[in-house]
Every structure is written in structure tokens, then in C-alpha cells.
Design a protein around this motif. Structure first.
Motif, short mmCIF file in Angstrom:
data_model
loop_
_atom_site.label_atom_id
_atom_site.label_comp_id
_atom_site.label_asym_id
_atom_site.label_seq_id
_atom_site.Cartn_x
_atom_site.Cartn_y
_atom_site.Cartn_z
N GLU A 20 6.39 2.16 1.37
CA GLU A 20 5.35 2.78 0.39
C GLU A 20 5.65 3.16 -0.66
N HIS A 22 7.99 1.78 -2.67
CA HIS A 22 8.27 0.32 -3.54
C HIS A 22 6.93 -0.11 -3.81
N GLN A 23 6.05 0.05 -2.92
CA GLN A 23 4.57 -0.61 -3.04
C GLN A 23 4.00 0.29 -4.39
N THR A 26 5.20 -0.92 -7.69
CA THR A 26 4.97 -2.15 -7.99
C THR A 26 3.28 -2.12 -8.60
N ASP A 27 2.66 -1.33 -7.75
CA ASP A 27 1.22 -1.03 -8.35
C ASP A 27 0.87 -0.51 -9.51
N ARG A 71 12.86 -6.58 -3.87
CA ARG A 71 12.06 -7.85 -4.16
C ARG A 71 12.34 -8.99 -4.23
N GLU A 103 2.21 -10.00 -7.81
CA GLU A 103 2.92 -8.92 -8.47
C GLU A 103 3.99 -9.32 -9.41
#
Length: 187
Positions: A20, A22-23, A26-27, A71, A103
Motif C-alpha cells: 500500500e 509503495h502504491q 507511485t501514485d 518495481r 506508471e
């Protein structure tokens, strides 16, 4: 299950929180670019306390390095096809797919930005490059062990990865023929 057994269990809450966070990183990079958010904003987006991020990663640059390496390793693992040409073609295709994906540009920008953001950023960029070069070297060493002539890791960086990253940064297309051509020219 006692606390010690729970800590060793793969997956679970720790893996979920890591994914979560990491996401969220990235977002945020995709939305705002590098350097335009804080650990607190990452924590809020991921639904965790910022102290959890500091405890696990120490600082934002270490977290960003972990995100980039995770990633790269997940999306562009080092192949073992049995030949250097096959390994490099597969690797280059994987990298191209990753950096042109939804991404991908955010990850490319993250890698570039880490290298130019003060001492911590330089160290984070060094860690990222060193790990990727170590992985590339393992592919090249395997090829040499099979009796194949292999370039050095910087040759792969200069002749395959750099042109792909430059094209992505400038919004140019990466076709499979172009990517294969980079490998062919190096070999």
C-alpha cells in the motif's frame, strides 16, 4: 500463533502495508512528480501512520529507492534463457514494457530525480544503480561461463537502457523492433 511466528510469516499485514505504501508513492509521483509530497502524505494515502514509514524505511529517499528497486525487480527480472542474446532481448523487452506502462514514466522520473536530490538522493541513486548493475553483471557472467563473448555491464547500460530511458523521457515510442535493434547493435 505467537508474536515471533507472526513476524516470520510471509505476507500478512507487513506485506500488505508495504504494498500500500509503495502504491501510494507511485501514485503520488504520477500525480505530482518527485519532490512534491511528504512522508505524511504517503502515509495518509496508504492509510498508515507516518511513524510506520519512518520505522521501516527511515526517510523518504530510502522509501523511494525501495519502491524503484521493487518495481524493477518485479516487472523487469533478470532472465535466464540460455543465451546472452535471448537474455538481453528478454530483459530489454521487459524494461521497455515497464517504463512505457501506466506508471512507467513515474518510475523513470523517480530514478532520475533520486540522483539529483542532495546527499541522501545521491546515495539512494547509487544503491539503485549498484543493485541493477549487480543483476546485469550476473547475466553477463553467466554468458561468459557458457563461453559467449559478453560486453561489460556499462555497455548494456549505455547501448540498451540509456536510449530507452531517453526515448521515454522525451515521449518517443519504444517499438519491439527498436528494442531488439539496440540489443543487436550491442552484440
Amino acid at each position: 500463533m505467537n508474536e515471533r511466528q507472526r513476524a516470520r510469516r510471509p505476507g500478512g499485514r507487513s506485506a500488505r502495508v508495504g504494498a500500500e505504501v509503495h502504491q501510494a508513492v507511485t501514485d503520488l509521483i504520477s500525480e505530482r512528480g518527485y519532490g512534491n509530497f511528504t512522508v505524511g502524505e504517503v502515509a495518509a494515502r496508504a492509510g498508515v501512520a507516518d511513524s510506520s514509514i519512518y520505522r521501516r524505511w527511515g526517510n523518504l529517499e530510502t522509501l523511494l529507492t525501495d519502491v524503484a528497486l521493487t518495481r524493477l525487480n518485479a516487472q523487469s527480472p533478470m532472465p535466464d534463457t540460455g543465451s546472452l542474446a535471448g537474455d538481453l532481448r528478454t530483459y530489454a523487452a521487459n524494461v521497455a514494457r515497464e517504463i512505457t506502462g501506466p506508471e512507467g514514466l513515474a518510475v523513470v522520473r523517480l530514478a532520475v530525480a533520486l540522483s539529483s536530490n542532495g546527499q541522501q538522493g545521491l546515495q539512494a541513486g547509487d544503491v539503485l544503480r549498484a543493485e541493477r548493475m549487480r543483476q546485469l553483471q550476473s547475466v553477463l557472467d553467466r554468458a561468459r561461463d557458457r563461453g559467449e563473448h559478453a560486453p561489460d555491464a556499462f555497455g548494456v547500460l549505455d547501448h540498451i537502457l540509456a536510449p530507452m530511458y531517453i526515448r521515454v523521457l522525451f515521449g518517443m515510442e519504444l517499438t519491439p523492433d527498436y528494442v531488439d535493434g539496440l540489443v543487436d547493435r550491442l552484440l
